[in-house]
Motif scaffolding. Structure first.
Motif, PDB file in Angstrom:
ATOM      1  N   TYR A  41      -9.043  -4.577  -2.252  1.00 26.37           N
ATOM      2  CA  TYR A  41      -7.951  -4.935  -3.157  1.00 26.37           C
ATOM      3  C   TYR A  41      -6.597  -4.829  -2.460  1.00 26.37           C
ATOM      4  N   TRP A  42      -6.492  -3.982  -1.445  1.00 24.64           N
ATOM      5  CA  TRP A  42      -5.202  -3.811  -0.773  1.00 24.64           C
ATOM      6  C   TRP A  42      -4.683  -5.150  -0.269  1.00 24.64           C
ATOM      7  N   ARG A  43      -5.570  -5.916   0.362  1.00 31.23           N
ATOM      8  CA  ARG A  43      -5.160  -7.192   0.956  1.00 31.23           C
ATOM      9  C   ARG A  43      -5.253  -8.344  -0.037  1.00 31.23           C
ATOM     10  N   ARG A  44      -6.303  -8.342  -0.837  1.00 35.04           N
ATOM     11  CA  ARG A  44      -6.566  -9.489  -1.712  1.00 35.04           C
ATOM     12  C   ARG A  44      -5.717  -9.474  -2.991  1.00 35.04           C
ATOM     13  N   CYS A  45      -5.436  -8.292  -3.519  1.00 36.33           N
ATOM     14  CA  CYS A  45      -4.765  -8.196  -4.825  1.00 36.33           C
ATOM     15  C   CYS A  45      -3.658  -7.146  -4.783  1.00 36.33           C
ATOM     16  N   PRO A  46      -2.653  -7.315  -3.927  1.00 32.45           N
ATOM     17  CA  PRO A  46      -1.626  -6.274  -3.790  1.00 32.45           C
ATOM     18  C   PRO A  46      -0.883  -5.971  -5.082  1.00 32.45           C
ATOM     19  N   ASP A  47      -0.658  -6.975  -5.936  1.00 31.48           N
ATOM     20  CA  ASP A  47       0.041  -6.726  -7.198  1.00 31.48           C
ATOM     21  C   ASP A  47      -0.782  -5.809  -8.105  1.00 31.48           C
ATOM     22  N   ARG A  48      -2.101  -6.000  -8.119  1.00 25.30           N
ATOM     23  CA  ARG A  48      -2.959  -5.138  -8.939  1.00 25.30           C
ATOM     24  C   ARG A  48      -2.975  -3.718  -8.394  1.00 25.30           C
ATOM     25  N   VAL A  49      -2.932  -3.587  -7.069  1.00 28.71           N
ATOM     26  CA  VAL A  49      -2.894  -2.254  -6.464  1.00 28.71           C
ATOM     27  C   VAL A  49      -1.619  -1.532  -6.879  1.00 28.71           C
ATOM     28  N   GLN A  50      -0.470  -2.211  -6.772  1.00 29.99           N
ATOM     29  CA  GLN A  50       0.790  -1.589  -7.142  1.00 29.99           C
ATOM     30  C   GLN A  50       0.806  -1.201  -8.626  1.00 29.99           C
ATOM     31  N   ALA A  51       0.302  -2.077  -9.477  1.00 23.95           N
ATOM     32  CA  ALA A  51       0.274  -1.780 -10.912  1.00 23.95           C
ATOM     33  C   ALA A  51      -0.611  -0.572 -11.201  1.00 23.95           C
ATOM     34  N   ALA A  52      -1.773  -0.515 -10.549  1.00 22.35           N
ATOM     35  CA  ALA A  52      -2.688   0.605 -10.764  1.00 22.35           C
ATOM     36  C   ALA A  52      -2.072   1.919 -10.285  1.00 22.35           C
ATOM     37  N   LEU A  53      -1.477   1.904  -9.080  1.00 20.58           N
ATOM     38  CA  LEU A  53      -0.854   3.121  -8.563  1.00 20.58           C
ATOM     39  C   LEU A  53       0.297   3.569  -9.467  1.00 20.58           C
ATOM     40  N   GLY A  54       1.042   2.612  -9.985  1.00 24.52           N
ATOM     41  CA  GLY A  54       2.129   2.964 -10.898  1.00 24.52           C
ATOM     42  C   GLY A  54       1.618   3.654 -12.146  1.00 24.52           C
ATOM     43  N   GLN A  55       0.526   3.126 -12.724  1.00 22.86           N
ATOM     44  CA  GLN A  55      -0.051   3.763 -13.902  1.00 22.86           C
ATOM     45  C   GLN A  55      -0.591   5.145 -13.583  1.00 22.86           C
ATOM     46  N   LEU A  56      -1.250   5.273 -12.434  1.00 22.93           N
ATOM     47  CA  LEU A  56      -1.815   6.559 -12.047  1.00 22.93           C
ATOM     48  C   LEU A  56      -0.730   7.614 -11.865  1.00 22.93           C
ATOM     49  N   LEU A  57       0.341   7.264 -11.190  1.00 17.08           N
ATOM     50  CA  LEU A  57       1.394   8.240 -10.937  1.00 17.08           C
ATOM     51  C   LEU A  57       2.204   8.541 -12.197  1.00 17.08           C
ATOM     52  N   SER A  58       2.250   7.608 -13.133  1.00 17.03           N
ATOM     53  CA  SER A  58       2.860   7.895 -14.440  1.00 17.03           C
ATOM     54  C   SER A  58       2.037   8.949 -15.186  1.00 17.03           C
ATOM     55  N   LEU A  59       0.714   8.858 -15.069  1.00 19.67           N
ATOM     56  CA  LEU A  59      -0.150   9.865 -15.687  1.00 19.67           C
ATOM     57  C   LEU A  59       0.054  11.234 -15.035  1.00 19.67           C
ATOM     58  N   VAL A  60       0.236  11.236 -13.718  1.00 22.18           N
ATOM     59  CA  VAL A  60       0.519  12.502 -13.023  1.00 22.18           C
ATOM     60  C   VAL A  60       1.813  13.106 -13.531  1.00 22.18           C
ATOM     61  N   ASP A  61       2.855  12.295 -13.598  1.00 23.60           N
ATOM     62  CA  ASP A  61       4.168  12.785 -14.001  1.00 23.60           C
ATOM     63  C   ASP A  61       4.160  13.283 -15.440  1.00 23.60           C
ATOM     64  N   ALA A  62       3.300  12.675 -16.275  1.00 21.78           N
ATOM     65  CA  ALA A  62       3.208  13.083 -17.676  1.00 21.78           C
ATOM     66  C   ALA A  62       2.304  14.294 -17.871  1.00 21.78           C
ATOM     67  N   GLY A  63       1.667  14.753 -16.801  1.00 19.45           N
ATOM     68  CA  GLY A  63       0.769  15.899 -16.906  1.00 19.45           C
ATOM     69  C   GLY A  63      -0.614  15.552 -17.414  1.00 19.45           C
ATOM     70  N   ALA A  64      -0.941  14.257 -17.475  1.00 22.89           N
ATOM     71  CA  ALA A  64      -2.243  13.839 -17.991  1.00 22.89           C
ATOM     72  C   ALA A  64      -3.343  13.931 -16.941  1.00 22.89           C
ATOM     73  N   LEU A  65      -2.979  14.030 -15.661  1.00 25.73           N
ATOM     74  CA  LEU A  65      -3.954  14.214 -14.592  1.00 25.73           C
ATOM     75  C   LEU A  65      -3.667  15.541 -13.901  1.00 25.73           C
TER      76      LEU A  65
ATOM     77  N   GLN B 211       0.812  -1.214   0.000  1.00 28.87           N
ATOM     78  CA  GLN B 211       0.000   0.000   0.000  1.00 28.87           C
ATOM     79  C   GLN B 211       0.849   1.270   0.000  1.00 28.87           C
ATOM     80  N   VAL B 212       2.110   1.114  -0.387  1.00 33.38           N
ATOM     81  CA  VAL B 212       3.050   2.231  -0.456  1.00 33.38           C
ATOM     82  C   VAL B 212       3.645   2.263  -1.853  1.00 33.38           C
ATOM     83  N   THR B 213       3.748   3.454  -2.426  1.00 30.67           N
ATOM     84  CA  THR B 213       4.375   3.565  -3.743  1.00 30.67           C
ATOM     85  C   THR B 213       5.081   4.907  -3.861  1.00 30.67           C
ATOM     86  N   LYS B 214       6.152   4.930  -4.657  1.00 27.30           N
ATOM     87  CA  LYS B 214       6.916   6.163  -4.840  1.00 27.30           C
ATOM     88  C   LYS B 214       6.113   7.188  -5.632  1.00 27.30           C
ATOM     89  N   ILE B 215       6.313   8.459  -5.289  1.00 28.35           N
ATOM     90  CA  ILE B 215       5.645   9.535  -6.004  1.00 28.35           C
ATOM     91  C   ILE B 215       6.670  10.299  -6.830  1.00 28.35           C
TER      92      ILE B 215
END
Length: 341
Positions: A275-299, A112-116
């Motif tokens: 999803y945090w407990r049941r699907c941690p890999d999906r959570v990490q993948a989703a957060l990674g995609q979301l923060l990539s969109l932030v970094d690209a200025g898409a959000l 439940q932790v990811t780099k920003i």
């Protein structure tokens, strides 16, 4: 595990459940890091309606007293468990948790932790994770959104709805937002939605159908509930998907099975924290995609209203009164040396 010297930390603690909860800033022991955990020194922690309900003892989770509130934060990693490899000590991260964020240090599962990105402030990151992950899960995990579809989201001025609108647009969808205050919503969301419609029980279905040449919305994300839900089903296209995220207006009205049957409509619920407990890999993948969109200025992530820890009463009032459309965060002062250093 990274070794560290233990010391007491400052934390907001709830000591008694009440309509006006008994809270205080106390000194408590620094948390212990397990092999799958990360300890974060928050620089900012979000404050939500759910936190206020938990502090009053009215939330679906009722922690044992005393407890530290706060479901998400952003800050620096100060300790890493042996089984965690995707973050390291000193990384700037966001963290999502059930409680414990409004403190000088918080322990949370590594999943439940990811780099920003460097472009993101701690305050913006602190109020980002839950809203945007919920929106992502609604659109992609539950609704299977496809480019070219039309998305209708309710509660247009709320944080989750804003996130849904931006993510749907980023995925190539046409976005309609429903609000009981359409003029304010148009002003707030003009860069993120194609059209704002009035969340009027008597007209919303027909308005959405007119806007979609009679088809209706392919995906409906409802955070409002109440009597509106039945009309949203009527506004849904053939083979459309309705995702129920919340009940801000109370228990949803019953849905007529015949309306689902004649248009092959699917209705699903979303409890994103599962999803945090049941699907941690999906959570990490989703957060990674979301923060990539932030970094690209898409959000476009708004900077929340900031309050100091000694201004907690003002922060709670801002959340209760919905006076902040950008979110509310508590700034947490850290010594020059973070806890554990």
């Amino acid at each position: 595990m990274t070794a560290s010297r233990r010391s007491d930390i400052a934390a907001l603690q709830v000591h008694r459940y009440n309509e006006t909860p008994i809270i205080a800033v106390d000194k408590i022991p620094s948390p212990t890091c397990g092999p799958h955990d990360v300890v974060v020194a928050p620089r900012a922690a979000a404050l939500h309606v759910a936190d206020l309900l938990m502090m009053k003892g009215e939330y679906q989770v009722r922690p044992e007293l005393p407890f530290v509130p706060g479901m998400e934060a952003a800050g620096l990693v100060i300790e890493v468990g042996d089984q965690v490899s995707h973050v390291a000590r000193g990384d700037r991260v966001l963290a999502m948790m059930t409680q414990g964020a409004i403190a000088g240090a918080a322990v949370v599962s590594g999943a439940q932790v990811t780099k920003i990105p460097d472009s993101m402030t701690y305050s913006a990151a602190a109020a980002f994770g839950i809203a945007y992950f919920t929106a992502y899960a609604a659109l992609h995990f539950r609704a299977g959104l496809r480019a070219g579809e039309t998305v209708l989201v309710t509660g247009a001025l709320g944080g989750v709805a804003r996130a849904v609108a931006q993510l749907a647009a980023a995925a190539g969808a046409t976005v309609l937002a429903a609000s009981r205050d359409p003029e304010e919503a148009r002003s707030e969301l003009r860069e993120h939605v194609d059209e704002v419609v009035d969340a009027d029980l008597d007209s919303i279905a027909e308005v959405v159908k007119r806007r979609t040449d009679g088809r209706g919305a392919d995906v409906v994300v409802d955070v409002v509930g109440g009597p509106l839900l039945g009309q949203l089903v009527r506004a849904t296209a053939w083979e459309g998907r309705v995702v129920i995220v919340g009940f801000a207006a109370g228990t949803p009205s019953p849905i007529k099975p015949g309306h689902l049957l004649v248009k092959n409509i699917s209705v699903s619920g979303l409890q994103s924290t599962d999803y945090w407990r049941r699907c941690p890999d999906r959570v990490q993948a989703a957060l990674g995609q979301l923060l990539s969109l932030v970094d690209a200025g898409a959000l476009s992530v708004p900077e929340p209203d900031e309050f100091r820890l000694d201004e907690i009463d003002l922060a709670m009032y801002a959340v209760r009164a919905s006076s902040s459309r950008r979110g509310v965060v508590i700034l947490i002062d850290q010594d020059e040396r973070s806890p554990g250093e």
